[in-house]
Design an enzyme around this catalytic site. Structure first.
Site, short mmCIF file in Angstrom:
data_model
loop_
_atom_site.label_atom_id
_atom_site.label_comp_id
_atom_site.label_asym_id
_atom_site.label_seq_id
_atom_site.Cartn_x
_atom_site.Cartn_y
_atom_site.Cartn_z
N LYS A 77 7.14 -0.72 6.95
CA LYS A 77 6.76 0.62 6.50
C LYS A 77 7.88 1.51 6.21
O LYS A 77 8.67 1.25 7.16
CB LYS A 77 5.62 1.08 7.77
CG LYS A 77 5.05 2.55 7.43
CD LYS A 77 4.41 3.03 8.57
CE LYS A 77 3.21 2.38 8.94
NZ LYS A 77 2.44 2.93 10.13
N ASP B 204 -6.31 8.27 16.57
CA ASP B 204 -6.55 8.15 15.14
C ASP B 204 -7.44 6.93 15.00
O ASP B 204 -6.80 6.06 13.91
CB ASP B 204 -5.07 8.36 14.25
CG ASP B 204 -5.52 8.48 12.84
OD1 ASP B 204 -6.57 8.88 12.46
OD2 ASP B 204 -4.88 8.04 12.07
N VAL C 15 4.13 0.70 2.09
CA VAL C 15 4.38 -0.49 2.86
C VAL C 15 4.55 -1.85 2.33
O VAL C 15 4.08 -1.88 0.95
CB VAL C 15 3.11 -0.77 3.83
CG1 VAL C 15 3.37 -1.90 4.44
CG2 VAL C 15 2.64 0.48 4.61
N GLY D 123 4.21 6.82 3.53
CA GLY D 123 5.38 6.13 2.67
C GLY D 123 4.63 4.88 2.48
O GLY D 123 3.66 4.41 2.84
N GLY E 124 0.82 -1.11 -0.12
CA GLY E 124 0.24 0.15 -0.03
C GLY E 124 0.81 1.18 0.02
O GLY E 124 2.09 1.25 0.05
N GLN E 125 0.17 2.31 -0.07
CA GLN E 125 0.89 3.74 -0.14
C GLN E 125 0.09 4.64 0.54
O GLN E 125 -1.28 4.69 0.58
CB GLN E 125 0.93 4.00 -1.67
CG GLN E 125 1.59 5.59 -1.67
CD GLN E 125 3.04 5.49 -1.25
OE1 GLN E 125 3.87 4.66 -1.76
NE2 GLN E 125 3.76 6.44 -0.63
N GLY E 126 0.70 5.50 1.67
CA GLY E 126 0.12 6.52 2.27
C GLY E 126 0.94 7.72 2.32
O GLY E 126 2.20 7.90 1.74
N GLY E 127 0.48 8.63 3.05
CA GLY E 127 1.46 9.94 3.23
C GLY E 127 2.62 9.80 3.96
O GLY E 127 3.54 10.24 3.80
#
Length: 684
Positions: free
Chosen positions: A395, A492, A381, A379, A374-377
């Protein structure tokens, strides 16, 4: 004559000491599952206990034996015993017999039990406990006397136990995973340590188990003259006196490497044959033999030098990573959200699970696209497989991430020191060559949002499974708020941060935005709003005020989403501007609460349980934090249908109206991308 008498005395004393009864330490009966007397389960348990005691005399089992009885899944019993690695077969038998007799008296109707003695422990359960790492229940003992010399005693204990753990874990399959050693910590005093894992654990799990026991050291056994931590799968003990059977430990140690011996056979031309050229021939063979010895020694010296350089290089890399992480902690004073008290005071060299970059590169195939999850803010994974076959999720902090460094440090500090079955486990981190990596246990069933929203996978979550997930999340939050060594506010909590393991058990993840509270602190205020809109409590989203009740609000949103199969964020776009919370409250107030239920639950849902959970969810999302229950109260409400629930008030406002786009997160007063939210593309 005196030496003979003294030897006889020592032998007699050793026999007397070994024959003494092993002291009882602790027992634990699980009161969650019980059986009826004279039931098939009790009959199988009696057979199992007799089998365990009957096999304690077998030399080939090395002080460990496991077995199961019964064929019906509801009446099957699994059990095992483990004797300390330095005791004889006879002592092991007596200890196991005593455990067998005592445990049925102490735990007469419980399906799960464990009992510890100084020299053995016995355990049984109605679920399979073989070859799996278990850290609960845990038992800690310590000497009330402190050490008197300041020599970084705790570090010496950790280093010695870690070395012994590596030695024990390296034992061949089926052999004792046991090691004991003594080291000097002053010029005249020694430290004695002992570690042991159950032989059915893998090398990786044995080391991981011992590392988990060491996390209790700075909390309970700080600078004590002795102590021990007992887990069902492993244990360690240290003292400043010899407490184990030294001759038995020495006998188990591998023999030292010996010098190669070159034997020169008699030569036909030697002096023994009476021939004139024998002396010359003999000297040729002697020189040849000495040359061979010199070559072997030279090769050995070169090998040792290379190994030492490799070890020094590995140690140097570890020290560089540790220094960098500690330096980060020292500079983590930006803003009111990551103060020196929050992070720097929580970081010690013992808390840093560091893994080399070359190990991670090999595990992830150099961070190949095929391993990307996956990809997030924060970075990307990646999925990885370690050398021992253990699957991990890695991560990778993006180098362009502005605030990721603080979140990275926060996760290392928090997750490394928190241990609970409903929290994702941090296995290590890496800080080499400008890389910032977090290594977690692998969660094959992705995150909860993948199953709940916009997918046919929702059919896999029947009501009992959803209720189990709700209860698991609640237990994880209760641990964070009340039962852990630290008091943690997650800040969160949302469906994408609830990961699911092989058995669909929920695990709370992503602690980059979490806050540590002092023991007496109940709330705090911040100018830096972090988290995800739609899950934020109103007092936090509008005024920056947060507490454990902020997490309770997020849990209430989660609960209503799990029941309905709908997101709170964006719900107002299709339901006349209402949030999921206000919509649920209106249905419940009008006696139509079941209309909120996901249509996929029609066949599996129990109406009374669903309505009660909606009621609990509405209590959690009330406007005034004082009106919301604590997580301990939530668990009591979930566990009992006889507790009268208060009437909830209407939620204050539609949180969905705060966002312009579905799923948007915030790290400031103004909406912006959430740096730690990861959109999962495949299992992690």
């Amino acid at each position: 004559m005196f030496a003979l008498k003294f030897s006889i005395f020592l032998l007699s004393f050793a026999a007397l000491t070994e024959a003494q009864e092993s002291p009882y330490l602790y027992h634990k009966c699980s009161n969650t599952t019980t059986f009826k007397r004279n039931s098939p389960y009790q009959a199988n348990l009696n057979i199992l206990l007799s089998s365990l005691a009957g096999n304690a005399t077998r030399n080939e089992i090395n002080g460990f034996y496991n077995a199961s009885t019964g064929h019906d899944v509801y009446d099957q019993v699994y059990g095992l015993f483990l004797c300390r690695g330095d005791v004889s077969v006879e002592v092991c038998l007596e200890c196991v017999k005593r455990a067998r007799n005592d445990v049925v008296q102490l735990c007469p109707i419980e399906k799960e039990a464990i009992i510890w003695y100084d020299l053995c422990f016995l355990r049984y359960s109605n679920s399979n406990i073989f070859s799996s790492l278990s850290e609960k229940p845990a038992f800690i003992m310590w000497n009330i006397q402190n050490i008197t010399v300041d020599v970084k005693f705790n570090k010496r204990v950790v280093d010695s136990v870690s070395d012994a753990a590596k030695e024990a874990a390296s034992a061949p399959s089926g052999e004792k995973k046991f090691a004991a050693k003594n080291v000097s910590y002053t010029w005249e005093e020694s430290l004695y340590v002992l570690v042991q894992c159950t032989p059915d654990l893998s090398k990786y799990d044995c080391i991981r188990c011992i590392n988990a026991t060491l996390s209790y050291l700075p909390i309970y056994i700080n600078n004590k003259q002795g102590g021990r931590v007992l887990f069902p799968s492993c244990n360690f003990r240290f003292e400043i006196y010899s407490f184990y059977n030294v001759p038995a430990v020495v006998a188990m140690s591998p023999p030292p490497l010996s010098m190669p011996v070159v034997r020169l056979p008699p030569s036909p031309g030697s002096i023994a044959d009476g021939k004139g050229d024998g002396s010359k021939s003999m000297w040729i063979k002697v020189v040849a033999g000495l040359s061979a010895i010199t070559a072997v020694l030279f090769f050995s010296a070169c090998t040792c030098t290379m190994r030492r350089r490799t070890n020094l290089r590995t140690e140097e890399i570890g020290n560089i990573q540790e220094d960098q992480l500690l330096d980060w902690a020292g500079r983590a004073t930006v803003g009111d959200d990551y103060s020196d008290k929050d992070i720097q005071g929580e970081v010690t060299s013992q808390d840093l699970p560091l893994i080399r970059l070359d190990v991670i590169n090999e595990a992830t195939k150099q961070f190949s696209d095929e391993n990307k999850l996956g990809q997030g803010g924060f970075g990307p994974v990646y999925r990885g497989t370690l050398e021992d076959g253990k699957e991990v999720a890695v991560k990778r902090l993006s180098r362009t991430s502005g605030q990721g460094q603080r979140e990275f440090l926060n996760e290392v500090v928090l997750i490394a020191r928190l241990q609970h079955r409903n929290l994702v486990r941090l296995l290590g981190c890496c800080l080499e060559k400008n890389e910032k990596l977090l290594i977690y246990e692998y969660m094959p069933n992705k995150s909860l949002d993948v199953f709940l929203f916009g997918s046919s996978n929702g059919v896999l979550l029947d009501w009992q499974r959803r209720l189990s997930i709700i209860e698991g999340i609640a237990r994880g939050l209760l641990y964070l708020h009340e039962d852990s060594r630290l008091r943690i506010i997650h800040r969160d909590l949302k469906t994408s941060n609830i990961l699911l393991d092989y058995e669909m058990n929920p695990k709370i993840s992503d602690f980059g935005m979490a806050r540590i509270f002092d023991g007496n602190q109940s709330e705090a205020n911040t100018n830096r709003i972090v988290g995800t809109y739609g899950y934020m409590a109103p007092e936090y989203a509008m005024a920056g005020l947060f507490s454990v009740k902020s997490d309770v609000f997020s849990f209430g949103v989660l609960l209503l989403e799990i029941i309905s199969g709908k997101k709170n964020v964006g719900f107002h776009l299709s339901e006349e501007g209402e949030s999921l919370l206000t919509f649920a409250w209106k249905l419940w107030s009008d006696g139509q609460g079941l209309e909120l239920m996901d249509p996929m639950l029609e066949k599996s849902g129990a109406a009374t349980e669903v309505l009660r959970c909606i009621h609990i969810g509405l209590l959690c999302v009330q406007e005034d934090p004082a009106d919301r229950p604590t997580m301990s109260s939530v668990l009591h409400m979930l566990a009992s249908d006889t507790i009268a629930l208060p009437i909830p008030k209407q939620p204050a406002f539609s949180i969905g109206r705060f966002v312009a786009m579905e799923g948007q997160s915030s790290n400031q007063k103004v909406c912006s991308g959430n740096e730690l939210t990861i959109s999962v593309l495949s299992p992690r």
